[in-house]
Design an enzyme around this catalytic site. Sequence first.
Site, PDB file in Angstrom:
ATOM      1  N   GLN A  75       0.824  -1.211   0.000  1.00 47.84           N
ATOM      2  CA  GLN A  75       0.000   0.000   0.000  1.00 47.84           C
ATOM      3  C   GLN A  75       0.865   1.271   0.000  1.00 47.84           C
ATOM      4  O   GLN A  75       0.592   2.229   0.719  1.00 47.84           O
ATOM      5  CB  GLN A  75      -0.948  -0.014   1.193  1.00 47.84           C
ATOM      6  CG  GLN A  75      -2.155  -0.922   1.018  1.00 47.84           C
ATOM      7  CD  GLN A  75      -3.067  -0.432  -0.100  1.00 47.84           C
ATOM      8  OE1 GLN A  75      -3.174   0.752  -0.378  1.00 47.84           O
ATOM      9  NE2 GLN A  75      -3.725  -1.376  -0.763  1.00 47.84           N
ATOM     10  N   SER A  76       1.866   1.279  -0.859  1.00 50.47           N
ATOM     11  CA  SER A  76       2.803   2.400  -0.903  1.00 50.47           C
ATOM     12  C   SER A  76       2.171   3.673  -1.467  1.00 50.47           C
ATOM     13  O   SER A  76       1.683   3.689  -2.602  1.00 50.47           O
ATOM     14  CB  SER A  76       4.014   2.021  -1.770  1.00 50.47           C
ATOM     15  OG  SER A  76       4.825   3.143  -2.030  1.00 50.47           O
ATOM     16  N   ASN A  77       2.206   4.745  -0.678  1.00 53.31           N
ATOM     17  CA  ASN A  77       1.796   6.053  -1.173  1.00 53.31           C
ATOM     18  C   ASN A  77       2.793   6.592  -2.198  1.00 53.31           C
ATOM     19  O   ASN A  77       2.417   7.266  -3.153  1.00 53.31           O
ATOM     20  CB  ASN A  77       1.681   7.047  -0.017  1.00 53.31           C
ATOM     21  CG  ASN A  77       0.659   6.625   1.019  1.00 53.31           C
ATOM     22  OD1 ASN A  77      -0.462   6.264   0.682  1.00 53.31           O
ATOM     23  ND2 ASN A  77       1.054   6.665   2.284  1.00 53.31           N
ATOM     24  N   ALA A  79       4.542   4.841  -4.314  1.00 56.28           N
ATOM     25  CA  ALA A  79       4.314   4.182  -5.599  1.00 56.28           C
ATOM     26  C   ALA A  79       3.175   4.849  -6.360  1.00 56.28           C
ATOM     27  O   ALA A  79       3.271   5.111  -7.570  1.00 56.28           O
ATOM     28  CB  ALA A  79       4.012   2.700  -5.381  1.00 56.28           C
TER      29      ALA A  79
END
Length: 338
Positions: A75-77, A79
């Site tokens: 859940q990378s912001n 990315a």
Amino acid sequence: MNLARFPRIRLGHMPTPLEPMENLTRLLGGPNLWIKRDDCTGLSTGGNKTRKLEYLMADARAEGADIVITQGATQSNHARQTAAACAKLGIACHILLEDRTGYTDAAYTKNANVLMDKLHGATVSRRPGGADMQAEMEAVAATLRAEGRKPYVIPGGGSNPVGALGYVNAAQELVTQASDMGLRIDHLVHATGSAGTQAGLVAGLVALNSGIPVLGIGVRAPKDRQEANVFALAERTAQHLGLPGIIKREHVVANCDYVGQGYGIPTEGMVKAVKLLAEQEGILLDPVYSGKGMAGLLDLIGKGFFKPGENVVFLHTGGQVGLFGYPEAFDVAADLAR
């Protein structure tokens, strides 16, 4: 400190608001609480990585890149915002997502940030937890170079001296806003993870001789490792600015008591903090970074860490879209099933 000499592509809505949290201040007593709204940077729902990407994407374009590679947790912001920046600039994007939590439900693995990565046109590949993600990115880059492509590799969180310039710029912006408002900032608090945001803030605030101390609330690493990572990057950032030697070890402070069981794993304090800000100020935090950062701030207020009447600014690093990946943490799944 002339940041105009570094290549930059404008991607965000700057300056972001600096606002009082009057309801929360009245509720808690003690210090005067303010919030710097870097969740309002505009690029793909906003967040702190947009500032870093303004410098990183300028560097990628200068190198003639036709594809950007980066990495992060599922859940990378970072990315999501990288995928959006690439879409805006017409550059392909490949994202490597590391499983740092072991969660397998669809809300976490397919929704929220992951959905938005793909909506922005990025290709995504997965890696197991504990993988050497820098090495994994370099391997992908080598394959692409062999195919005649020109990849540009961005480290996790955009956290290198080029990316940290975004938060040197944020430090300058914050000091200017506070000066215009007649606001004396006694403490700046934020969630710290990959180190780039805190390193840039420290380098910028020290270079400006602002006297504003920065407190990072850790979301992943133990205190010793987090502070060492931030200090090393702050030193490299200052050197990149042409100001070697200005960063001292005492400039870097992190409190890592609020990580809980690990990165991306909800804590009771985080849930309470997210709900409190939503109910008191109409502001949404995220479950991985700003939620734990605010949980730390609230606990420290309760312990009397800050003096009554001091002005404490919380830097909101964004990531609210991540809430949709954690419905069970907020009892939303149970409500929807009724």
